[in-house]
Design a protein around this motif. Structure first.
Motif, PDB file in Angstrom:
ATOM      1  N   GLN A 188       0.270  -1.363   0.099  1.00 41.50           N
ATOM      2  CA  GLN A 188       0.046  -0.067   0.007  1.00 41.50           C
ATOM      3  C   GLN A 188       0.315   1.458  -0.145  1.00 41.50           C
ATOM      4  O   GLN A 188       1.900   1.545   0.179  1.00 41.50           O
ATOM      5  CB  GLN A 188      -0.667   0.068   1.597  1.00 41.50           C
ATOM      6  N   THR A 189       0.035   2.601  -0.132  1.00 42.14           N
ATOM      7  CA  THR A 189       0.515   3.582  -0.473  1.00 42.14           C
ATOM      8  C   THR A 189       0.991   4.066   1.249  1.00 42.14           C
ATOM      9  O   THR A 189      -0.212   3.386   1.662  1.00 42.14           O
ATOM     10  CB  THR A 189       0.145   5.109  -1.331  1.00 42.14           C
ATOM     11  N   GLY A 190       1.832   5.356   1.209  1.00 38.84           N
ATOM     12  CA  GLY A 190       1.940   5.063   2.495  1.00 38.84           C
ATOM     13  C   GLY A 190       1.635   6.623   3.456  1.00 38.84           C
ATOM     14  O   GLY A 190       1.721   6.918   4.231  1.00 38.84           O
ATOM     15  N   ASP A 191       0.023   7.084   2.141  1.00 40.13           N
ATOM     16  CA  ASP A 191      -0.933   8.327   2.653  1.00 40.13           C
ATOM     17  C   ASP A 191      -1.712   8.137   3.665  1.00 40.13           C
ATOM     18  O   ASP A 191      -2.454   6.565   3.230  1.00 40.13           O
ATOM     19  CB  ASP A 191      -0.668   9.386   1.824  1.00 40.13           C
ATOM     20  N   THR A 241       0.922  11.516 -13.569  1.00 41.90           N
ATOM     21  CA  THR A 241       1.930  12.204 -12.909  1.00 41.90           C
ATOM     22  C   THR A 241       0.576  12.404 -11.660  1.00 41.90           C
ATOM     23  O   THR A 241       1.336  12.896 -10.487  1.00 41.90           O
ATOM     24  CB  THR A 241       2.361  13.546 -12.977  1.00 41.90           C
ATOM     25  N   GLU A 242      -0.193  12.085 -11.770  1.00 42.49           N
ATOM     26  CA  GLU A 242      -1.352  12.344 -10.828  1.00 42.49           C
ATOM     27  C   GLU A 242      -1.501  11.000  -9.573  1.00 42.49           C
ATOM     28  O   GLU A 242      -2.143  10.254 -10.085  1.00 42.49           O
ATOM     29  CB  GLU A 242      -2.846  13.214 -11.433  1.00 42.49           C
ATOM     30  N   LEU A 243      -1.239  10.700  -8.963  1.00 43.38           N
ATOM     31  CA  LEU A 243      -0.970   9.932  -7.759  1.00 43.38           C
ATOM     32  C   LEU A 243      -2.305   9.958  -6.572  1.00 43.38           C
ATOM     33  O   LEU A 243      -1.607  10.493  -5.440  1.00 43.38           O
ATOM     34  CB  LEU A 243      -0.128   9.247  -7.552  1.00 43.38           C
ATOM     35  N   GLU A 285       5.285   7.633  -1.457  1.00 39.85           N
ATOM     36  CA  GLU A 285       5.848   6.020  -0.340  1.00 39.85           C
ATOM     37  C   GLU A 285       4.846   4.472  -1.001  1.00 39.85           C
ATOM     38  O   GLU A 285       3.720   4.961  -0.483  1.00 39.85           O
ATOM     39  CB  GLU A 285       6.541   5.900   0.914  1.00 39.85           C
ATOM     40  N   THR A 286       6.014   3.369  -0.988  1.00 40.65           N
ATOM     41  CA  THR A 286       5.011   2.576  -0.701  1.00 40.65           C
ATOM     42  C   THR A 286       5.268   1.614   0.246  1.00 40.65           C
ATOM     43  O   THR A 286       6.822   1.694   0.427  1.00 40.65           O
ATOM     44  CB  THR A 286       5.041   1.674  -2.566  1.00 40.65           C
ATOM     45  N   TYR A 287       5.029   0.352   0.817  1.00 43.18           N
ATOM     46  CA  TYR A 287       5.763  -0.533   1.727  1.00 43.18           C
ATOM     47  C   TYR A 287       4.183  -1.714   1.446  1.00 43.18           C
ATOM     48  O   TYR A 287       3.473  -1.792   1.369  1.00 43.18           O
ATOM     49  CB  TYR A 287       4.857   0.530   2.826  1.00 43.18           C
ATOM     50  N   SER A 288       5.284  -2.805   1.466  1.00 41.11           N
ATOM     51  CA  SER A 288       4.695  -3.726   0.887  1.00 41.11           C
ATOM     52  C   SER A 288       5.346  -5.119   1.306  1.00 41.11           C
ATOM     53  O   SER A 288       6.695  -4.848   1.259  1.00 41.11           O
ATOM     54  CB  SER A 288       5.431  -4.050  -1.162  1.00 41.11           C
ATOM     55  N   LEU A 289       4.656  -6.183   1.602  1.00 42.85           N
ATOM     56  CA  LEU A 289       5.090  -8.158   1.274  1.00 42.85           C
ATOM     57  C   LEU A 289       5.780  -8.237  -0.040  1.00 42.85           C
ATOM     58  O   LEU A 289       5.633  -7.873  -0.975  1.00 42.85           O
ATOM     59  CB  LEU A 289       4.678  -8.723   2.093  1.00 42.85           C
ATOM     60  N   HIS A 290       6.713  -8.941   0.175  1.00 49.24           N
ATOM     61  CA  HIS A 290       7.563  -9.105  -1.169  1.00 49.24           C
ATOM     62  C   HIS A 290       8.025 -10.646  -0.558  1.00 49.24           C
ATOM     63  O   HIS A 290       8.536 -11.405   0.214  1.00 49.24           O
ATOM     64  CB  HIS A 290       9.254  -8.745  -1.235  1.00 49.24           C
TER      65      HIS A 290
END
Length: 173
Positions: free
Chosen positions: A32-35, A115-117, A163-168
């Protein structure tokens, strides 16, 4: 007959080149993104290990790999956004017989389809990808956690970054 000899020579040279590659792998990340919007991120990558290891000791060694990946951004206004990236990764792999912990870091480049997320204006399609991660390697597999930051490094404003945080998960062959 000459064609067969040329084909055999080309195949032998190709096999010799492939033998120099330590390992290749395929990976999948889900995160997921960090926001606050918490977009889901799906990442599919391929890796080619460096053929060298440095600072080998009883504790572990430094190695690395080249990572090329496709990422799909899902959720909110970012739904359907895509990015591709290429990153050299440096890895410290601790010694172990069956399970080997590792930490990794790298800086690469990425190209985004938008460029828009959600509420982030990343300014340019070209972004730098900063990554850190940690996990465990076992039986030609790897399981870990990653944090990634994307930014255009001030090339163009705005430069909100994301930012993104993920399981890899990675399977080497």
């Amino acid at each position: 007959m000459k064609k067969m000899i040329c084909l055999a020579a080309a195949a032998a040279l190709s096999m010799g080149y492939l033998a120099n590659v330590q390992a290749a792998g395929v990976s999948l990340d889900i995160g997921q993104t960090g926001d606050s919007s918490s977009n889901t991120v799906y990442r599919l990558g391929t890796q080619f290990d460096f053929s060298s290891k440095w600072f080998q000791s009883d504790v572990g060694h430094v190695g690395g790999y080249w990572d090329a990946a496709y990422t799909y951004w899902e959720g909110g206004e970012s739904a359907g956004s895509h990015s591709i990236s290429f990153t050299p990764m440096f890895v410290y792999e601790f010694a172990g017989e069956t399970i080997r912990p590792y930490v990794e870091a790298g800086i690469g480049v990425a190209l985004f389809s938008s460029t828009e997320l959600d509420d982030h204006d990343i300014g340019t399609s070209f972004q730098f990808e900063d990554r850190i991660g940690a996990g465990l390697r076992f039986n030609n597999q790897e399981l870990g956690l990653r944090a990634m930051h994307y930014s255009n490094a001030g090339i163009k404003q705005p430069n909100d970054g994301i930012e993104t945080y993920s399981l890899h998960y990675r399977l080497s062959f």
